[in-house]
Design an enzyme around this catalytic site. Sequence first.
Site, short mmCIF file in Angstrom:
data_model
loop_
_atom_site.label_atom_id
_atom_site.label_comp_id
_atom_site.label_asym_id
_atom_site.label_seq_id
_atom_site.Cartn_x
_atom_site.Cartn_y
_atom_site.Cartn_z
N CYS A 30 -7.31 -6.23 -1.37
CA CYS A 30 -7.41 -6.94 -1.40
C CYS A 30 -8.32 -8.23 -0.63
O CYS A 30 -7.81 -8.74 0.55
CB CYS A 30 -5.64 -7.12 -0.75
SG CYS A 30 -4.94 -9.12 -0.72
N CYS A 33 -6.24 -10.49 1.64
CA CYS A 33 -5.75 -9.65 2.75
C CYS A 33 -7.05 -9.93 3.81
O CYS A 33 -6.07 -10.12 4.81
CB CYS A 33 -5.21 -9.36 2.24
SG CYS A 33 -3.44 -9.48 1.33
#
Length: 129
Positions: A30, A33
């Site tokens: 991600c 993230c």
Amino acid sequence: MATVELTADTFEKTVTGNDIVLVDFWADWCGPCKRFAPVFEEASENHPDVVFGKIDTEAEQQLAAAAQITSIPTLMAFRDSILVFSQPGALPGPALEGIIEKIKELDMDDVRAQVAQAQAAQGGTAPQA
């Protein structure tokens, strides 16, 4: 305090055993993230009185499902074992700092009363303080 990895085995003990716990649900693939990780880590250094935990949603799929994580990163905050904040999306440093300060300022007696009221309205029983 640096961030700590949380698992299904350590999550509940961490949340119930500390005053304030911030949890970052993330995954290695991600991009947002990865951009949020250093912001979260820096905040952990600035707030040694708060536990900063990270949960890898790929490794802890059952825990992520139990927390109803549908988007990552998702930040959750617990104070006195009560979920007081949950929001998906990467936050910039100043926004994260603002959230931490608001969590520290919460009147937990008021929060517990609101939880009890909501549970009573749903026909449940309130936890004993």
